[in-house]
Design an enzyme around this catalytic site. Structure first.
Site, PDB file in Angstrom:
ATOM      1  N   HIS A 212       5.386   6.082  -2.927  1.00  0.00           N
ATOM      2  CA  HIS A 212       6.672   6.632  -3.374  1.00  0.00           C
ATOM      3  C   HIS A 212       6.476   8.073  -3.822  1.00  0.00           C
ATOM      4  O   HIS A 212       7.247   8.967  -3.470  1.00  0.00           O
ATOM      5  CB  HIS A 212       7.249   5.832  -4.550  1.00  0.00           C
TER       6      HIS A 212
ATOM      7  N   ARG B  35      12.604  -4.754   5.426  1.00  0.00           N
ATOM      8  CA  ARG B  35      13.018  -4.507   4.038  1.00  0.00           C
ATOM      9  C   ARG B  35      14.526  -4.453   3.845  1.00  0.00           C
ATOM     10  O   ARG B  35      15.012  -4.158   2.787  1.00  0.00           O
ATOM     11  CB  ARG B  35      12.339  -3.254   3.468  1.00  0.00           C
TER      12      ARG B  35
ATOM     13  N   ALA C 116       3.265   1.455   2.809  1.00  0.00           N
ATOM     14  CA  ALA C 116       4.415   0.555   2.620  1.00  0.00           C
ATOM     15  C   ALA C 116       5.439   1.200   1.692  1.00  0.00           C
ATOM     16  O   ALA C 116       6.650   1.089   1.912  1.00  0.00           O
ATOM     17  CB  ALA C 116       3.957  -0.780   2.057  1.00  0.00           C
TER      18      ALA C 116
ATOM     19  N   CYS D 290       0.846  -1.198   0.000  1.00  0.00           N
ATOM     20  CA  CYS D 290       0.000   0.000   0.000  1.00  0.00           C
ATOM     21  C   CYS D 290       0.882   1.250   0.000  1.00  0.00           C
ATOM     22  O   CYS D 290       2.096   1.167   0.074  1.00  0.00           O
ATOM     23  CB  CYS D 290      -0.905  -0.005   1.222  1.00  0.00           C
TER      24      CYS D 290
END
Lengths: 480, 487
Positions: free
Chosen positions: A198, A100, A69, A66
């Site tokens: 992003h 990550r 994230a 999402c």
């Protein structure tokens, strides 16, 4: 670029039949929605015909994340000297904590913060709003971690839904503390994938960070920045030395092992080198428009692509750098040949299928090809059209392209194409391994790495060989 | 002030400043400041409700967990399970986005249920929520009913649902809610007056150790007691590799779950993770009920076995007596390596009670006990457990505190080891003590979830893991003159 050598058995007809057969098993509406996302590759056609960046079909096991994230896990999280607050309920912060592999230097809790900071929303915060709590916790965080260079506030779903104003709180606290406090409205329900996260993060970097700092030293002709490298498994630490060896100064890295003030001073560099185009092309464009900084995509996976990229980088500089590039290429040639001599005999002629995010389904193809492995299928979790346009020429004709592929579809594709390796994520890994198919987790390099640069290729080659040629696969079929 | 003037130079901390803060965060003064915070949470040791709901939903045969809410949440839960178990974790969701937030998630649910049913052919779709539909107030009872009357899924497909907002409780509460809902759905109309299946219902609770689940079953089988494990994830999250991926590799049979209401007895192995379920079972099920603390160590295992014997009138088999004797033998042989050692422990309430019991039994001291989301009731229960042993003297309980609080405790009042899940590794490293990985999730070591830590065998494994690590440390760190053949 020359078109890829055709892959034995891969034809447009076969691939199209495979897609049709797979879709036939879906309900009508789902079939209609999914069909435009699957296609056979036509490298010579100017634009890849596969549709992307559309909503997930409900009820299908998609691998997407999402906006939160994308913002926390990808862009903001790796900046090591800031405190990143997961603002909202407990879950998002916990699940994205340390998962990550964006490695960082510094002393944890003192100068770096690879931790989970959360406001752990309770019911009363939903009812009365969390702004007061946010203001208080930012002060508490700053007091307990005084060497932080700033704080970011990453909002989770409920924050946006109840209408909290994190922007106002951030502004106030920034003034109180005389520090960077950056709000990022990246609630998970926004957009269709992590990709919007992003973009939202990039916007918040643009608004709050870039241009706000300057380097103490004079700007030099060889100053560059790395954009869109998150230092997964130490990738930045393998890429940076090569650039330094050819005479460039890497002034800042976005955002792997990143330092926020250096990121804020990037607008002074001479060239931006972009690794993950998907997550940060917006920022390159901003810096190009506002500060006339040119940018260039590069790829350091496997010796062939490293050479290509180094020469392309050299073109942007003077003879000194050009000479250095040739020297570096020559220097590592023997080392890389030794890697190929060791692994290629065992890997030549094998095939692999990829499904990852960001840039990997296209950028890593060269590294596989260096080892003699052909890619029969590739796709992205959250790509846009421009990513697919960049992928099509890297793939042979008739190979399979799949966007936001569901687990169900990917299983069918793998069953038919029988690759020797699948490179995808944690959620897919064990599905394929149960079926006896070698797998590497390509979001996180399967807890290995780096895979980038010359050092990385040695690790990559070893890992791919280890995966495909592990004797354990020989035990899967029981004799009784 | 001009825009230019607002630009600041890139700064660097001086080594002295760094050194000062590095030392300061290990002081009593810092600890006080740290414990004084009221709003910030740093490194919590709990997760959110839907994660627990997914674990339960996974534990039934042919059941496909269905998340009503955002796509990202579904990915986080699935990844978390896959990282811990190194297994597939099938679950689907209806991927609500902005329009869902505005118009409600009914359309997503309809389409999602239809696709999930037709593509994955489940026998049951347990539905649970994430924050988003909870905040906007989606009415799942109505939506699911509508999905059936409008033909998106068959009327007779079981679709239990649970409200599992992340801003309430933790993963163990999601476990509880989903389990209760599934049992309510499956047992509806199945109660037959006077009928008794003669079987035991056993509820493991939120337990990421599949070895524990198998150990319960093995002990029950040795006792000769017929049983049904409710929400049995042992085969689902520990399936074999035989060349074929199975979407539904195991779980409690739906008929068995339905019949559980006519069982002879029900035992829950976790109290805090099954509170509401057991309350409901108390009122609806006819058989006897018991809540047994997790059988860590010998005495709690005795208690479990005696309870089985009492409920089913079975003698204790020789094999179990021999197992007990071996465990006691192992504990007396190795007691010297744990006696008096201090431990810090973080985790879920039921795990904490169990681990503390074991430590007290070994003569070890559970010095700092921390639960990052729980109640005063738990604190009271833990306190009385500590009060039951001289080794509990001076030990402290911290509720609703996090692992950054734990770090302060470790550096100001040191202990020999920490017991908890992977999240505790940062605190352990800062305190330069070993972390013994027990709990959920364990995402940085392999196969630990396959070895039981409950029962007599579990006690031996746990004891061996801890004692041998201490011995390793001694061998690795002692000076040459103290390096010996025997330890």
């Amino acid at each position: 670029m020359a078109e890829r050598k055709p892959i034995k058995g891969m034809t447009i007809e076969r691939t199209e039949k495979l897609i049709a057969d797979t879709l036939a098993e879906l309900p009508e509406k789902a079939k209609k929605k999914r069909a435009p996302h699957l296609g056979a590759n036509e490298p010579s056609v100017s634009s890849c015909a596969v549709k992307s960046n559309k909503k997930v079909v409900p009820g299908i096991m998609s691998q997407r994340g999402c906006a939160y994230a994308g913002a926390k896990g990808v862009v903001w999280g790796p900046i090591r000297d800031m405190i990143h607050v997961s603002h909202g309920p407990i879950g998002c912060g916990v699940y994205s904590w340390g998962t990550r592999r964006n490695l960082m230097q510094g002393i944890p809790g003192v100068t770096s913060f690879p931790m989970d900071f959360t406001s752990d929303f309770q019911e009363r915060d939903i009812v009365y709003g969390g702004d007061i709590k946010l203001e208080k916790l930012l002060h508490e965080a700053d007091e307990l971690f005084p060497l932080n260079k700033g704080l970011s506030v990453l909002s989770e779903c409920p924050v946006g839904l109840i209408g909290d104003d994190i922007n106002a709180v951030a502004k106030k606290v920034a003034k109180d503390l005389d520090k960077l406090v950056v709000p990022c409205n990246c609630e998970g329900f926004r957009g269709v994938s992590q990709s919007l996260g992003h973009h939202i993060s990039n916007d918040s970097i643009r608004d709050h960070i870039i241009g706000k700092f300057q380097f103490k030293e004079e700007v030099g002709p060889y100053d560059i920045a790395l954009i869109g490298d998150y230092n997964i498994g130490g990738d930045v630490w393998a890429a940076k030395p090569i650039l330094e060896e050819i005479g460039l100064n890497v002034k800042s890295v976005w955002t792997g092992d990143g330092e926020v003030e250096k990121i804020g001073a990037t607008h002074a560099v001479k060239l931006n080198l972009i690794h993950c185009y998907r997550s940060m092309n917006y920022m390159c464009k901003v810096m190009e428009e506002k500060w006339n900084i040119p940018w260039l995509e590069y790829n350091f996976f496997g010796p062939t692509k490293i050479e290509e990229s180094l020469r392309a980088i050299a073109e942007r500089f003077d003879d000194k750098i050009k000479k250095n590039v040739e020297k570096v290429i020559k220097k590592y040639k023997a080392e890389m040949q030794a890697v190929l001599d060791e692994y290629k005999p065992r890997l030549e002629g094998k095939t692999a299928m990829l499904f990852v995010g960001g840039l990997r389904p296209r950028h890593t193809i060269g590294a596989y090809e260096d080892l003699g492995i052909q890619i029969t299928g590739a796709g992205y979790e959250f790509a846009h059209q421009d990513d697919y346009d960049r992928t099509a020429p890297e793939m042979a004709k008739g190979t399979l392209i799949y966007d936001d592929v569901s687990e169900f579809e990917l299983e069918k594709f793998v069953e038919e194409l029988k690759p020797d390796l699948v490179g995808s994520g944690i959620k897919e890994k064990y599905v394929f391994q149960k079926a006896g198919i070698p797998f590497r987790q390509m979001h996180s390099w399967d807890y290995s790495g780096p895979y980038h640069g010359y050092e990385g290729f040695k690790v990559f080659a070893r890992d791919i060989d280890m995966a495909i040629n592990s004797p354990t696969w020989g035990l899967v079929k029981s004799p009784f | 002030m001009s825009a230019e003037a607002a630009v600041k130079f890139v700064t660097e901390h001086t080594p002295e400043e760094i050194e000062r803060v590095k030392n300061w965060i290990n002081t009593e003064e810092y600890k006080e400041k740290n414990f004084a915070r009221t709003s910030l949470v740093v490194n919590p040791a709990h997760a959110c409700q839907p994660l627990g709901a997914q674990m339960v939903a996974t534990g039934f045969e042919g059941a496909l967990p269905f998340i009503h809410g955002s796509q990202g949440c579904a990915s986080y839960f699935r990844s978390t399970f896959s990282r811990h178990y190194r297994e597939p974790a099938a679950a689907t969701c209806d991927a609500m986005t902005e329009d869902g937030a505005v118009f409600g998630g009914q359309n997503n649910l309809f389409e999602g249920l239809q696709n999930a049913y037709e593509i994955y052919k489940p026998k049951m779709i347990p539905i649970f929520t994430t924050c988003m539909p909870e905040v906007i107030g989606d009415d799942l009872t109505a939506y699911t009913k509508n999905a059936k009357t409008q033909g998106f899924i068959p009327e007779d497909l079981p679709t239990p649902y649970a409200n599992t907002p992340s801003f309430n409780g933790s993963h163990i509460h999601g476990y509880d809610s989903m389990l209760m809902s599934i049992l309510q759905t499956l047992t509806e109309g199945k109660k037959v007056e006077g009928k008794c299946t003669g079987k035991l219902n056993i509820i493991p609770g939120f337990d990421g150790n599949v070895g524990n689940l198998r150990e319960y079953k093995r002990i029950i089988e040795l006792m000769g007691v017929p049983y049904t494990m409710l929400a049995d994830v042992s085969d689902v999250f520990d399936s074999g590799c035989d060349g074929e991926y199975k979407l539904y590799p195991g779980g409690t049979k739906l008929e068995d779950a339905a019949e559980s209401i006519n069982g002879k007895a029900t035992i829950a192995m976790q109290k805090y993770a099954t509170a509401n379920t057991m309350k409901w079972i108390e009122s609806e099920y006819d058989g006897q009920k018991a809540i047994i603390p997790m059988p860590f160590g010998v005495k709690k295992t005795d208690e479990f076995i005696l309870k089985l014997s009492e409920l089913f009138g079975k003698p204790i088999p020789e094999a179990l007596k021999a197992e007990r004797a071996r465990a006691v033998d192992a504990m007396t042989d190795a007691h010297q390596y744990l006696h008096g050692r201090k431990f810090a422990i973080a985790g879920d309430p039921d795990y904490l009670i169990g681990i503390v019991t074991f430590l007290l039994e070994m003569g070890a001291r559970p010095w700092h006990i921390l639960c990052s989301r729980t109640t005063k009731k738990f604190q009271k229960e833990m306190q009385s457990l500590l009060d039951s042993s001289v080794f509990g003297e001076g030990c402290s309980i911290y509720i609703n505190k996090d692992l950054w609080h734990m770090r302060s405790l470790l550096v100001t009042d040191p202990v020999d080891g920490i017991i908890g899940d992977t999240h505790a590794k940062w605190a352990a490293r800062d305190a330069k003590i070993p972390l013994f990985r027990i709990g959920f999730p364990i995402i940085d070591r392999v196969n630990l979830h396959r070895t039981p830590v409950v029962g007599y065998n579990g006690a031996i494994s746990m004891l061996s893991m801890i004692a041998n690590k201490f011995l390793d440390i001694k061998d690795e760190t002692c000076s040459d003159q103290w390096f010996e053949m025997m330890r």
